[in-house]
Design a protein around this motif. Sequence first.
Motif, PDB file in Angstrom:
ATOM      1  N   LYS A 117      51.658  67.027  17.256  1.00 30.41           N
ATOM      2  CA  LYS A 117      52.559  67.872  16.893  1.00 30.41           C
ATOM      3  C   LYS A 117      52.810  68.895  18.046  1.00 30.41           C
ATOM      4  O   LYS A 117      53.011  69.891  17.716  1.00 30.41           O
ATOM      5  N   LYS A 150      55.927  69.554  19.043  1.00 26.08           N
ATOM      6  CA  LYS A 150      57.062  70.397  19.021  1.00 26.08           C
ATOM      7  C   LYS A 150      56.565  71.871  18.285  1.00 26.08           C
ATOM      8  O   LYS A 150      57.287  72.690  18.307  1.00 26.08           O
ATOM      9  N   GLU A 151      55.384  71.984  17.922  1.00 33.78           N
ATOM     10  CA  GLU A 151      54.783  73.095  17.253  1.00 33.78           C
ATOM     11  C   GLU A 151      54.300  73.968  18.553  1.00 33.78           C
ATOM     12  O   GLU A 151      53.630  74.971  18.304  1.00 33.78           O
TER      13      GLU A 151
END
Length: 98
Positions: free
Chosen positions: A17, A19-20
Amino acid sequence: MSTYVILFSFTQKGVEKIKELPARVEDAKRTIAKMGGEVIAFYAIAGSQYDTLFIVKSQSDEKLAGMALAIASLGNVRTESHRLFNEEEVKAIVSSLP
Protein backbone atom coordinates in the motif's frame (compact mmCIF):
# COMPACT_ATOMS: atom_id res chain seq x y z
CA MET A 1 11.61 17.87 25.75
CA SER A 2 14.10 15.35 24.46
CA THR A 3 14.82 14.64 20.80
CA TYR A 4 14.57 11.20 19.20
CA VAL A 5 14.84 9.57 15.82
CA ILE A 6 12.26 6.95 14.91
CA LEU A 7 13.44 4.76 12.04
CA PHE A 8 10.80 2.97 9.99
CA SER A 9 11.08 -0.16 7.84
CA PHE A 10 8.14 -1.04 5.64
CA THR A 11 6.39 -4.34 6.23
CA GLN A 12 5.01 -6.30 3.29
CA LYS A 13 1.63 -4.68 3.99
CA GLY A 14 3.25 -1.23 3.96
CA VAL A 15 4.93 -1.88 0.62
CA GLU A 16 1.74 -3.26 -0.93
CA LYS A 17 0.00 0.00 0.00
CA ILE A 18 2.95 2.31 -0.71
CA LYS A 19 0.77 4.85 -2.53
CA GLU A 20 -0.87 5.53 0.83
CA LEU A 21 2.48 6.63 2.32
CA PRO A 22 1.82 10.40 2.24
CA ALA A 23 -1.47 9.94 4.10
CA ARG A 24 0.15 7.52 6.57
CA VAL A 25 2.88 10.09 7.32
CA GLU A 26 0.23 12.72 8.07
CA ASP A 27 -1.71 10.25 10.24
CA ALA A 28 1.47 9.40 12.16
CA LYS A 29 2.20 13.10 12.72
CA ARG A 30 -1.32 13.55 14.15
CA THR A 31 -0.87 10.49 16.40
CA ILE A 32 2.40 11.86 17.76
CA ALA A 33 0.85 15.29 18.37
CA LYS A 34 -2.16 13.74 20.17
CA MET A 35 0.28 11.88 22.42
CA GLY A 36 2.13 15.08 23.35
CA GLY A 37 5.01 14.89 20.89
CA GLU A 38 6.14 17.03 18.00
CA VAL A 39 7.48 15.88 14.64
CA ILE A 40 10.43 18.09 13.70
CA ALA A 41 11.19 16.42 10.36
CA PHE A 42 10.33 13.50 8.08
CA TYR A 43 12.77 11.96 5.61
CA ALA A 44 12.75 9.05 3.19
CA ILE A 45 16.07 7.21 3.22
CA ALA A 46 17.91 5.82 0.19
CA GLY A 47 20.44 3.01 0.47
CA SER A 48 19.61 1.91 4.00
CA GLN A 49 17.88 -0.92 5.78
CA TYR A 50 15.39 1.75 6.89
CA ASP A 51 12.88 3.36 4.55
CA THR A 52 11.85 6.55 6.36
CA LEU A 53 12.44 8.41 9.61
CA PHE A 54 10.97 11.04 11.90
CA ILE A 55 12.89 13.42 14.13
CA VAL A 56 10.59 13.81 17.14
CA LYS A 57 10.43 15.80 20.37
CA SER A 58 8.91 13.92 23.32
CA GLN A 59 8.52 14.47 27.03
CA SER A 60 9.96 11.08 27.98
CA ASP A 61 11.28 7.75 26.74
CA GLU A 62 8.00 6.14 27.81
CA LYS A 63 5.90 8.61 25.79
CA LEU A 64 8.13 8.10 22.75
CA ALA A 65 7.80 4.32 23.07
CA GLY A 66 4.02 4.69 23.10
CA MET A 67 4.14 6.83 19.96
CA ALA A 68 6.29 4.29 18.12
CA LEU A 69 4.07 1.41 19.24
CA ALA A 70 0.90 3.23 18.19
CA ILE A 71 2.30 3.76 14.70
CA ALA A 72 3.72 0.22 14.40
CA SER A 73 0.46 -1.35 15.61
CA LEU A 74 -1.18 -0.43 12.29
CA GLY A 75 1.04 -3.01 10.58
CA ASN A 76 2.63 -0.89 7.85
CA VAL A 77 6.04 -0.44 9.47
CA ARG A 78 8.47 -1.79 12.02
CA THR A 79 10.13 0.85 14.18
CA GLU A 80 13.43 1.46 15.90
CA SER A 81 13.96 4.56 18.03
CA HIS A 82 16.97 6.29 19.52
CA ARG A 83 17.50 9.24 21.86
CA LEU A 84 19.45 12.08 20.22
CA PHE A 85 21.71 14.51 22.10
CA ASN A 86 22.37 17.97 20.71
CA GLU A 87 25.74 19.71 20.96
CA GLU A 88 24.96 21.44 24.27
CA GLU A 89 23.77 18.19 25.82
CA VAL A 90 26.92 16.39 24.71
CA LYS A 91 29.08 19.18 26.18
CA ALA A 92 27.27 18.84 29.52
CA ILE A 93 27.68 15.05 29.48
CA VAL A 94 31.37 15.25 28.64
CA SER A 95 32.05 18.02 31.18
CA SER A 96 30.55 15.86 33.95
CA LEU A 97 33.02 13.03 33.33
CA PRO A 98 35.53 12.35 36.12
